[in-house]
Scaffold this motif. Structure first.
Motif, PDB file in Angstrom:
ATOM      1  N   SER A  55      -3.475  -5.672  -3.191  1.00 54.21           N
ATOM      2  CA  SER A  55      -4.407  -4.623  -2.451  1.00 54.21           C
ATOM      3  C   SER A  55      -4.857  -3.616  -3.586  1.00 54.21           C
ATOM      4  CB  SER A  55      -4.250  -4.113  -1.315  1.00 54.21           C
ATOM      5  OG  SER A  55      -3.977  -5.166  -0.317  1.00 54.21           O
ATOM      6  N   PHE A  56      -4.389  -3.724  -4.898  1.00 52.69           N
ATOM      7  CA  PHE A  56      -4.434  -2.470  -5.765  1.00 52.69           C
ATOM      8  C   PHE A  56      -5.856  -2.167  -6.422  1.00 52.69           C
ATOM      9  CE2 PHE A  56      -4.139  -0.661  -9.889  1.00 52.69           C
ATOM     10  CZ  PHE A  56      -2.867  -0.051  -9.939  1.00 52.69           C
ATOM     11  N   ARG A  57      -6.191  -1.000  -6.196  1.00 51.11           N
ATOM     12  CA  ARG A  57      -7.558  -0.867  -6.600  1.00 51.11           C
ATOM     13  C   ARG A  57      -7.135   0.712  -7.348  1.00 51.11           C
ATOM     14  NH1 ARG A  57     -10.814   0.581  -2.817  1.00 51.11           N
ATOM     15  NH2 ARG A  57     -12.564   0.595  -4.091  1.00 51.11           N
ATOM     16  N   MET A  58      -7.388   0.779  -8.596  1.00 53.16           N
ATOM     17  CA  MET A  58      -7.168   1.842  -9.285  1.00 53.16           C
ATOM     18  C   MET A  58      -8.149   3.259  -8.882  1.00 53.16           C
ATOM     19  SD  MET A  58      -4.936   3.433 -11.399  1.00 53.16           S
ATOM     20  CE  MET A  58      -4.282   2.201 -12.746  1.00 53.16           C
ATOM     21  N   GLU A  59      -9.188   2.851  -8.520  1.00 53.11           N
ATOM     22  CA  GLU A  59     -10.234   3.910  -8.227  1.00 53.11           C
ATOM     23  C   GLU A  59      -9.608   4.575  -6.855  1.00 53.11           C
ATOM     24  OE1 GLU A  59     -12.064  -0.042  -7.167  1.00 53.11           O
ATOM     25  OE2 GLU A  59     -10.906   0.759  -8.966  1.00 53.11           O
ATOM     26  N   GLU A  60      -8.893   3.579  -6.106  1.00 62.89           N
ATOM     27  CA  GLU A  60      -8.497   4.343  -4.805  1.00 62.89           C
ATOM     28  C   GLU A  60      -7.680   5.343  -5.027  1.00 62.89           C
ATOM     29  OE1 GLU A  60      -8.071   4.972  -0.727  1.00 62.89           O
ATOM     30  OE2 GLU A  60      -9.471   3.637  -1.611  1.00 62.89           O
ATOM     31  N   MET A  61      -7.045   5.767  -5.991  1.00 67.60           N
ATOM     32  CA  MET A  61      -5.994   6.758  -6.007  1.00 67.60           C
ATOM     33  C   MET A  61      -6.642   7.930  -5.879  1.00 67.60           C
ATOM     34  SD  MET A  61      -4.920   6.970 -10.034  1.00 67.60           S
ATOM     35  CE  MET A  61      -4.121   8.407  -9.906  1.00 67.60           C
ATOM     36  N   TRP A  62      -7.993   8.013  -5.908  1.00 68.49           N
ATOM     37  CA  TRP A  62      -8.866   9.236  -6.136  1.00 68.49           C
ATOM     38  C   TRP A  62      -9.410   9.641  -4.679  1.00 68.49           C
ATOM     39  CZ3 TRP A  62      -7.325  11.777 -10.127  1.00 68.49           C
ATOM     40  CH2 TRP A  62      -7.410  10.941 -11.363  1.00 68.49           C
ATOM     41  N   ASN A  63      -9.184   8.579  -3.633  1.00 69.16           N
ATOM     42  CA  ASN A  63      -9.665   8.722  -2.441  1.00 69.16           C
ATOM     43  C   ASN A  63      -8.649   9.114  -1.323  1.00 69.16           C
ATOM     44  OD1 ASN A  63     -12.132   7.805  -3.280  1.00 69.16           O
ATOM     45  ND2 ASN A  63     -11.825   5.623  -2.888  1.00 69.16           N
ATOM     46  N   ASN A  64      -7.526   9.459  -1.786  1.00 69.65           N
ATOM     47  CA  ASN A  64      -6.283   9.879  -0.886  1.00 69.65           C
ATOM     48  C   ASN A  64      -5.422  10.872  -1.301  1.00 69.65           C
ATOM     49  OD1 ASN A  64      -3.645   8.574  -1.934  1.00 69.65           O
ATOM     50  ND2 ASN A  64      -5.304   6.682  -1.929  1.00 69.65           N
ATOM     51  N   ARG A  65      -4.870  11.598  -0.461  1.00 72.94           N
ATOM     52  CA  ARG A  65      -4.299  12.610  -1.107  1.00 72.94           C
ATOM     53  C   ARG A  65      -2.771  12.425  -1.861  1.00 72.94           C
ATOM     54  NH1 ARG A  65      -4.425  15.825   4.674  1.00 72.94           N
ATOM     55  NH2 ARG A  65      -3.885  13.431   5.212  1.00 72.94           N
ATOM     56  N   LEU A  66      -2.437  11.204  -1.932  1.00 71.77           N
ATOM     57  CA  LEU A  66      -1.213  10.894  -2.611  1.00 71.77           C
ATOM     58  C   LEU A  66      -1.158  10.217  -3.573  1.00 71.77           C
ATOM     59  CD1 LEU A  66       0.795   9.558   0.970  1.00 71.77           C
ATOM     60  CD2 LEU A  66       0.607  11.925   0.084  1.00 71.77           C
ATOM     61  N   TYR A  67      -2.410   9.851  -4.301  1.00 69.28           N
ATOM     62  CA  TYR A  67      -2.686   9.198  -5.401  1.00 69.28           C
ATOM     63  C   TYR A  67      -2.044   8.127  -5.430  1.00 69.28           C
ATOM     64  CZ  TYR A  67      -4.219  13.617  -7.368  1.00 69.28           C
ATOM     65  OH  TYR A  67      -4.997  14.865  -7.487  1.00 69.28           O
ATOM     66  N   MET A  68      -2.310   7.151  -4.406  1.00 68.84           N
ATOM     67  CA  MET A  68      -1.809   5.646  -4.017  1.00 68.84           C
ATOM     68  C   MET A  68      -3.065   4.916  -4.225  1.00 68.84           C
ATOM     69  SD  MET A  68       1.013   5.909  -1.197  1.00 68.84           S
ATOM     70  CE  MET A  68       1.896   4.292  -1.554  1.00 68.84           C
ATOM     71  N   PRO A  69      -2.991   3.881  -5.329  1.00 66.14           N
ATOM     72  CA  PRO A  69      -3.902   2.800  -5.466  1.00 66.14           C
ATOM     73  C   PRO A  69      -4.146   1.841  -4.538  1.00 66.14           C
ATOM     74  CG  PRO A  69      -2.184   2.311  -6.910  1.00 66.14           C
ATOM     75  CD  PRO A  69      -1.787   3.585  -6.256  1.00 66.14           C
ATOM     76  N   ASP A  70      -3.723   2.194  -3.273  1.00 65.57           N
ATOM     77  CA  ASP A  70      -3.711   1.014  -2.118  1.00 65.57           C
ATOM     78  C   ASP A  70      -3.949   1.815  -0.759  1.00 65.57           C
ATOM     79  OD1 ASP A  70      -3.216  -0.836  -0.094  1.00 65.57           O
ATOM     80  OD2 ASP A  70      -1.238  -1.154  -0.697  1.00 65.57           O
ATOM     81  N   ALA A  71      -5.248   1.751  -0.156  1.00 62.91           N
ATOM     82  CA  ALA A  71      -5.622   2.719   0.890  1.00 62.91           C
ATOM     83  C   ALA A  71      -4.650   2.252   2.089  1.00 62.91           C
ATOM     84  CB  ALA A  71      -7.145   2.151   1.327  1.00 62.91           C
ATOM     85  N   LYS A  72      -4.241   1.206   2.446  1.00 67.74           N
ATOM     86  CA  LYS A  72      -3.291   0.802   3.628  1.00 67.74           C
ATOM     87  C   LYS A  72      -2.022   1.448   3.264  1.00 67.74           C
ATOM     88  CE  LYS A  72      -1.841  -2.819   6.499  1.00 67.74           C
ATOM     89  NZ  LYS A  72      -1.755  -4.260   6.603  1.00 67.74           N
ATOM     90  N   ALA A  73      -1.344   1.567   2.197  1.00 69.41           N
ATOM     91  CA  ALA A  73      -0.188   1.975   1.973  1.00 69.41           C
ATOM     92  C   ALA A  73      -0.203   3.529   2.006  1.00 69.41           C
ATOM     93  CB  ALA A  73       0.544   1.473   0.574  1.00 69.41           C
ATOM     94  N   ALA A  74      -1.203   4.064   1.497  1.00 72.80           N
ATOM     95  CA  ALA A  74      -1.564   5.475   1.511  1.00 72.80           C
ATOM     96  C   ALA A  74      -1.754   6.150   2.862  1.00 72.80           C
ATOM     97  CB  ALA A  74      -2.852   6.014   0.784  1.00 72.80           C
ATOM     98  N   ARG A  75      -2.371   5.503   3.879  1.00 67.62           N
ATOM     99  CA  ARG A  75      -2.232   5.933   5.415  1.00 67.62           C
ATOM    100  C   ARG A  75      -0.938   5.659   5.836  1.00 67.62           C
ATOM    101  NH1 ARG A  75      -7.089   2.665   5.270  1.00 67.62           N
ATOM    102  NH2 ARG A  75      -6.085   0.970   6.012  1.00 67.62           N
ATOM    103  N   LYS A  76       0.057   4.692   5.803  1.00 66.88           N
ATOM    104  CA  LYS A  76       1.244   4.632   6.266  1.00 66.88           C
ATOM    105  C   LYS A  76       2.016   5.835   5.607  1.00 66.88           C
ATOM    106  CE  LYS A  76       1.488  -0.417   6.975  1.00 66.88           C
ATOM    107  NZ  LYS A  76       2.240  -1.692   6.450  1.00 66.88           N
TER     108      LYS A  76
END
Length: 376
Positions: free
Chosen positions: A168-189
């Motif tokens: 589920s890796f998407r580098m651009e996703e790291m800018w969309n969460n407060r933890l700089y994680m390139p995986d939206a689902k993992a960031a929510r957890k």
């Protein structure tokens, strides 16, 4: 104090304390002619500064950088580049109750043992705030590397036991969460897990992964100044980093030679927008993480830095005073429940400084290239 200068040709000499008047760095050895202004550096500092979310300390520092020297009409002059960031939101009184108490997990005891005194206001030079200078210097290194087609990108690989899924890796996703994680689902957890840590007045650690893309073959030295050894020193010099891996890292110890060895092949000619690229040697896998024998092999340099949990927690802890009296302590003030999100850009900066410095050192490795440079 020794040990505040990093690098051989591209040198960064840092200064300042957490609760002093400011933090700064002098960058020497940067080639003349590099386009540079304060906005280039500020973009990196904004990623590190406190107060960005509830998962970082509430200390409100603008971390506004000022270039004091080494730049004229928007370009570096080849002379030392002096950078300063003023401290504007210190609350030294928050640390009055620990003046003579050694905080568990901090450098209080060891700093006192080395120098015979310590700056108890946030740790002085041992504070994470000193990374402001690293990031400012690293921003210059990153811009220099980009002129050579080399990019450095770090991101959060894990928070506690919660890891990103590379499927589920998407580098651009790291800018969309407060933890700089390139995986939206993992960031929510991970955010839910951090909420739990905060409710328990506790903290957690995590892992930052960093990729250097575009490094040419031949950078690094074969013995003591190996590329991976220099990167390891750079990462382990960051406060709270307790482990370093490159490539498969510790997993390589459980592998087999037939699996771990990266085979070589020819890339084949490829055409892109009408341009024909020469067939070249490439690796068929990258278990080594971009280095062989301590020298870059042309593939992505992939490394990881493991950060321990933030030592400043609001729970009661047992410790001793400077006079040897046992006591309990509850640490007050404004602290991060996790270091990792703000450390992502610090890892990026240290990787860039290391890569840039070793690139400059490599310019003298071959006589034919020196002769070519001087037209001989």
């Amino acid at each position: 104090m020794a040990g505040s200068t990093f690098g051989t040709i591209l040198r960064a000499s840092a200064w300042g304390e957490s609760h002093g008047k400011g933090i700064g760095v002098v960058v020497d050895g940067c080639p003349a002619g590099l386009p540079l202004d304060e906005a280039d550096i500020q973009a990196y500092l904004n990623r590190r500064k406190p107060g960005q979310s509830k998962f970082t300390t509430a200390r409100q520092e603008g971390d506004v950088v000022e270039i004091l020297s080494g730049v004229f009409e928007g370009r570096t002059t080849g002379t030392p580049i002096a950078l300063e960031v003023r401290n504007t939101d210190q609350r030294s009184h928050d640390y009055g109750n620990i003046m003579d108490v050694y905080r568990p997990g901090h450098a209080d005891y060891t700093f006192d043992g080395k120098y015979g005194f310590r700056d108890y206001r946030g740790g002085g030079r041992s504070s994470g705030r000193e990374t402001t200078a690293r990031v400012a210097a690293g921003a210059i290194a990153c811009k220099f590397l980009r002129t050579l087609g080399i990019t450095v990108r770090a991101y959060t690989r894990s928070v506690g036991s919660i890891e990103i899924d590379y499927g589920s890796f998407r580098m651009e996703e790291m800018w969309n969460n407060r933890l700089y994680m390139p995986d939206a689902k993992a960031a929510r957890k991970a955010e839910a897990y951090l909420e739990e840590m905060m409710a328990r007045k506790d903290s957690c650690g995590g892992v930052v992964e960093c990729v250097i893309h575009g490094m040419p073959v031949g950078v690094g030295e074969p013995v003591f100044d190996k590329l991976d050894a220099c990167l390891a020193k750079a990462m382990l010099s960051i406060g709270a980093v307790k482990g370093f891996e490159i490539g498969d890292g510790f997993e390589a110890s459980r592998s087999l030679g037939s699996v771990n060895n990266d085979g070589f092949r020819m890339s084949g000619e490829t055409e892109d927008k009408g341009l024909l690229f020469t067939d070249r040697i490439v690796k068929s896998s990258n278990h080594s993480g971009g280095t062989l024998g301590g020298i870059s092999d042309g593939s992505d340099i992939v490394m990881r830095a493991a950060f321990k949990p933030t030592p400043s927690i609001a729970q009661g802890q047992h410790t001793v005073t400077r006079n040897g009296q046992e006591t309990d302590i509850e640490i007050k003030g404004r602290h991060d429940p996790i270091i990792v999100p703000r450390a992502v850009v610090v890892v990026e900066a240290m990787a860039a400084l290391t890569a840039a410095d070793l690139l400059l050192q490599s310019m003298t490795s071959r006589l034919d290239r020196i002769q070519e440079f001087f037209g001989r």
